[in-house]
Design a protein around this motif. Structure first.
Motif, PDB file in Angstrom:
ATOM      1  N   ALA A   7       0.875  -1.240  -0.005  1.00  8.05           N
ATOM      2  CA  ALA A   7       0.020   0.060  -0.048  1.00  8.05           C
ATOM      3  C   ALA A   7       0.910   1.290   0.004  1.00  8.05           C
ATOM      4  O   ALA A   7       0.535   2.200  -0.588  1.00  8.05           O
ATOM      5  CB  ALA A   7      -0.946   0.251   1.183  1.00  8.05           C
ATOM      6  N   THR A   8       1.962   1.208   0.691  1.00  6.64           N
ATOM      7  CA  THR A   8       2.889   2.447   0.651  1.00  6.64           C
ATOM      8  C   THR A   8       3.352   2.589  -0.923  1.00  6.64           C
ATOM      9  O   THR A   8       3.197   3.889  -1.348  1.00  6.64           O
ATOM     10  CB  THR A   8       4.337   2.042   1.289  1.00  6.64           C
ATOM     11  OG1 THR A   8       3.844   1.670   2.759  1.00  6.64           O
ATOM     12  CG2 THR A   8       5.150   3.210   1.165  1.00  6.64           C
ATOM     13  N   SER A  56      -4.611  -1.865   1.291  1.00  3.86           N
ATOM     14  CA  SER A  56      -3.580  -2.523   2.032  1.00  3.86           C
ATOM     15  C   SER A  56      -3.971  -4.176   2.104  1.00  3.86           C
ATOM     16  O   SER A  56      -5.119  -4.294   2.483  1.00  3.86           O
ATOM     17  CB  SER A  56      -3.134  -2.214   3.235  1.00  3.86           C
ATOM     18  OG  SER A  56      -1.995  -2.982   3.573  1.00  3.86           O
ATOM     19  N   PHE A  57      -3.201  -4.920   1.721  1.00  7.91           N
ATOM     20  CA  PHE A  57      -3.251  -6.290   1.820  1.00  7.91           C
ATOM     21  C   PHE A  57      -2.307  -7.119   2.676  1.00  7.91           C
ATOM     22  O   PHE A  57      -2.115  -8.104   2.667  1.00  7.91           O
ATOM     23  CB  PHE A  57      -3.462  -7.130   0.441  1.00  7.91           C
ATOM     24  CG  PHE A  57      -4.453  -6.478  -0.460  1.00  7.91           C
ATOM     25  CD1 PHE A  57      -5.828  -6.220  -0.124  1.00  7.91           C
ATOM     26  CD2 PHE A  57      -3.865  -6.121  -1.824  1.00  7.91           C
ATOM     27  CE1 PHE A  57      -6.471  -5.448  -1.108  1.00  7.91           C
ATOM     28  CE2 PHE A  57      -4.745  -5.650  -2.733  1.00  7.91           C
ATOM     29  CZ  PHE A  57      -6.139  -5.085  -2.228  1.00  7.91           C
ATOM     30  N   HIS A  58      -1.875  -6.297   3.617  1.00 10.40           N
ATOM     31  CA  HIS A  58      -0.903  -6.848   4.640  1.00 10.40           C
ATOM     32  C   HIS A  58      -1.562  -8.025   5.563  1.00 10.40           C
ATOM     33  O   HIS A  58      -3.031  -7.857   5.570  1.00 10.40           O
ATOM     34  CB  HIS A  58      -0.598  -5.579   5.476  1.00 10.40           C
ATOM     35  CG  HIS A  58       0.394  -6.209   6.613  1.00 10.40           C
ATOM     36  ND1 HIS A  58       0.050  -6.880   7.903  1.00 10.40           N
ATOM     37  CD2 HIS A  58       1.653  -5.906   6.592  1.00 10.40           C
ATOM     38  CE1 HIS A  58       1.429  -7.016   8.703  1.00 10.40           C
ATOM     39  NE2 HIS A  58       2.239  -6.571   7.950  1.00 10.40           N
ATOM     40  N   PRO A  59      -0.932  -8.790   5.969  1.00  9.02           N
ATOM     41  CA  PRO A  59      -1.678 -10.013   6.456  1.00  9.02           C
ATOM     42  C   PRO A  59      -2.446  -9.813   7.720  1.00  9.02           C
ATOM     43  O   PRO A  59      -3.539 -10.569   7.957  1.00  9.02           O
ATOM     44  CB  PRO A  59      -0.395 -10.800   7.137  1.00  9.02           C
ATOM     45  CG  PRO A  59       0.476 -10.629   6.326  1.00  9.02           C
ATOM     46  CD  PRO A  59       0.566  -9.170   5.765  1.00  9.02           C
ATOM     47  N   GLU A 112       2.039  -9.335   1.071  1.00  2.00           N
ATOM     48  CA  GLU A 112       2.112  -8.011   1.142  1.00  2.00           C
ATOM     49  C   GLU A 112       1.590  -7.623  -0.148  1.00  2.00           C
ATOM     50  O   GLU A 112       1.292  -8.368  -0.972  1.00  2.00           O
ATOM     51  CB  GLU A 112       3.513  -7.358   0.999  1.00  2.00           C
ATOM     52  CG  GLU A 112       4.358  -7.435   2.410  1.00  2.00           C
ATOM     53  CD  GLU A 112       3.983  -6.052   2.940  1.00  2.00           C
ATOM     54  OE1 GLU A 112       3.145  -5.671   2.674  1.00  2.00           O
ATOM     55  OE2 GLU A 112       4.598  -5.917   4.104  1.00  2.00           O
ATOM     56  N   GLY A 113       0.822  -6.245  -0.256  1.00  2.00           N
ATOM     57  CA  GLY A 113       0.293  -5.788  -1.548  1.00  2.00           C
ATOM     58  C   GLY A 113      -0.623  -4.793  -1.046  1.00  2.00           C
ATOM     59  O   GLY A 113      -0.910  -4.507  -0.110  1.00  2.00           O
ATOM     60  N   GLY A 114      -0.889  -3.990  -2.314  1.00  2.00           N
ATOM     61  CA  GLY A 114      -1.753  -2.919  -2.267  1.00  2.00           C
ATOM     62  C   GLY A 114      -2.415  -2.665  -3.666  1.00  2.00           C
ATOM     63  O   GLY A 114      -2.380  -3.513  -4.572  1.00  2.00           O
ATOM     64  N   LEU A 171       1.526 -14.692  -7.892  1.00  2.00           N
ATOM     65  CA  LEU A 171       1.420 -15.406  -6.540  1.00  2.00           C
ATOM     66  C   LEU A 171       0.335 -14.545  -5.606  1.00  2.00           C
ATOM     67  O   LEU A 171      -0.513 -15.206  -4.821  1.00  2.00           O
ATOM     68  CB  LEU A 171       2.573 -15.817  -5.846  1.00  2.00           C
ATOM     69  CG  LEU A 171       3.546 -16.744  -6.855  1.00  2.00           C
ATOM     70  CD1 LEU A 171       4.977 -16.717  -6.427  1.00  2.00           C
ATOM     71  CD2 LEU A 171       2.979 -18.289  -6.822  1.00  2.00           C
ATOM     72  N   GLN A 172       1.016 -13.424  -5.615  1.00  2.00           N
ATOM     73  CA  GLN A 172       0.057 -12.475  -4.471  1.00  2.00           C
ATOM     74  C   GLN A 172      -1.485 -12.347  -5.081  1.00  2.00           C
ATOM     75  O   GLN A 172      -2.356 -12.408  -4.378  1.00  2.00           O
ATOM     76  CB  GLN A 172       0.894 -11.151  -4.467  1.00  2.00           C
ATOM     77  CG  GLN A 172       2.089 -11.463  -3.838  1.00  2.00           C
ATOM     78  CD  GLN A 172       2.750  -9.941  -3.845  1.00  2.00           C
ATOM     79  OE1 GLN A 172       3.123  -9.354  -4.891  1.00  2.00           O
ATOM     80  NE2 GLN A 172       3.203  -9.383  -2.841  1.00  2.00           N
TER      81      GLN A 172
END
Length: 394
Positions: free
Chosen positions: A54-55, A183-186, A194-196, A248-249
């Motif tokens: 997300a950052t 944000s897609f933090h755990p 991790e992801g945004g 993968l994410q």
């Protein structure tokens, strides 16, 4: 230990990731655009751009809106540092707007007063970043009205608010903003590890963010400045970054997205159980605005203000000693050493500082059992009873 947050990974999630591992693509394959399309549809937005976190999405959003040296970005001091750092990555100045004492979100009346002063001084912001703290949407209609009057762009920081709703619509539709970031933090509502994601209704902003997330490189002949040498040609037409999400994410995110409503429903149920058990105690439970439905990323109590309520540090230590992983969200950004070196001081944003002095986040995640929650509630009650005891230390 009962953590304050925990991801839930199902067999379907694992199978989705394994399918990508067995495919021809791990990074730039079909899963990312599939995830983007599904996420945009769920939010009611026209475009979605997936990123590595997300950052990165915040940074790309600022760049797409043209933020740079000499510009200003305002955000809430009650947030993670990324909401402010994104401006500094662009060479812009940062300032903060104090929070509402009830929702802990950016205060619209304070923003209005600050904007009036800034217009008089010739220091209006180019971008305002309202943060949907704990999953509760800000007063976006009020912020949008001010944006129309003062001419700033809006990036919603919805890192906590996947699945939240504002005035009956999903957050992320950008009805009141230019771009919304997730944000897609755990520990968030759904995870990609991790992801945004950035959503927008403006195709130019989406195109710019997509270009900059991949080194500023294009293979589209229509965007190239010269004639391509052949089908292999590409051009770097801007200075970009490697902010891509992997397949993968994306596969994990797409699988998780199918359970979003269930996750939010369970979080809401847990929050309501906390409310029923804790409201009779000398603590302040979260208050919800009537025009919004939180996704309940966090459940934050305020303690140490009413008679008989323990100090935050006392409650924190007592709960941690019993294996309850409480946490604190957030230390106000302007009080961090790196921001104090920019000239910010304690006392600059008193409501955010007052909130921080009394806030504690209780465990809340969709796989939390009723029994585990009862343990948390019992421990909070015991700590409060101990604080109210005549023998308790001052």
């Amino acid at each position: 230990m009962i953590p304050y947050g925990r991801q839930h990974i199902s067999d379907d999630d694992i199978e989705a990731v394994v399918a990508v591992l067995r495919s021809d693509f791990l990074t730039q394959g079909p899963a990312v655009p599939q995830f983007e399309a599904a996420f945009a549809a769920g939010c009611g937005a026209r475009h979605a751009v997936a990123t590595c976190n997300a950052t990165a999405a915040l940074h790309l959003a600022c760049l797409a809106l043209g933020l740079g040296p000499g510009d200003r970005l305002w955000t809430s001091p009650n947030t993670f540092v990324a909401s402010a750092n994104c401006a500094r990555y662009c060479g812009a100045e940062v300032d903060f707007v104090d929070i509402d004492p009830h929702t802990y979100n950016l205060s619209v009346p304070v923003l209005a007063a600050k904007l009036a002063d800034a217009r008089r001084d010739g220091r209006l912001p180019k971008i305002v970043v309202p943060v949907h703290f704990a999953g509760q949407p800000c007063d976006m209609a009020g912020i949008r009205a001010l944006a129309d009057e003062y001419g700033f762009a809006i990036i919603e920081d919805a890192s906590h608010a996947v699945g939240a709703r504002y005035r009956g619509k999903p957050v992320g539709g950008c009805d009141c903003s230019d771009i919304t970031v997730f944000s897609f933090h755990p520990v968030k509502i759904i995870t990609t590890g991790e992801g945004g994601m950035a959503t927008t209704n403006d195709p130019r902003l989406a195109e710019r963010m997509a270009l900059l997330r991949s080194h500023g490189i294009t293979r589209d002949p229509a965007q190239m400045e010269g004639a391509p040498d052949g089908a292999w040609s590409y051009e770097q037409i801007a200075l970009g970054f490697n902010y891509r999400m992997t397949d993968l994410q994306a596969a994990l995110g797409l699988s998780q997205l199918r359970r979003l409503d269930d996750y939010v429903a369970r979080r809401t149920q847990l929050a309501q159980r906390y409310d029923a058990a804790l409201r009779p105690l000398p603590v302040t439970c979260p208050r919800q605005a009537p025009d919004s439905a939180s996704s309940w990323h966090l459940y934050v109590l305020r303690v140490g203000e009413a008679p008989g309520s323990p100090a935050r540090a006392t409650l924190f230590a007592a709960l941690r000693a019993q294996g309850i992983g409480v946490n604190v969200h957030y230390i106000p950004v302007h009080t961090q050493p790196d921001y104090r070196r920019l000239g910010f001081r304690r006392g600059d944003f008193p409501e955010a500082e007052r909130y921080y002095a009394h806030a504690i986040s209780l465990p809340l995640f969709p796989t939390m059992s009723d029994a585990d929650q009862e343990m948390v509630i019992a421990a909070v009650r015991a700590a409060i009873a101990g604080a109210a005891s005549p023998s308790a230390p001052c």
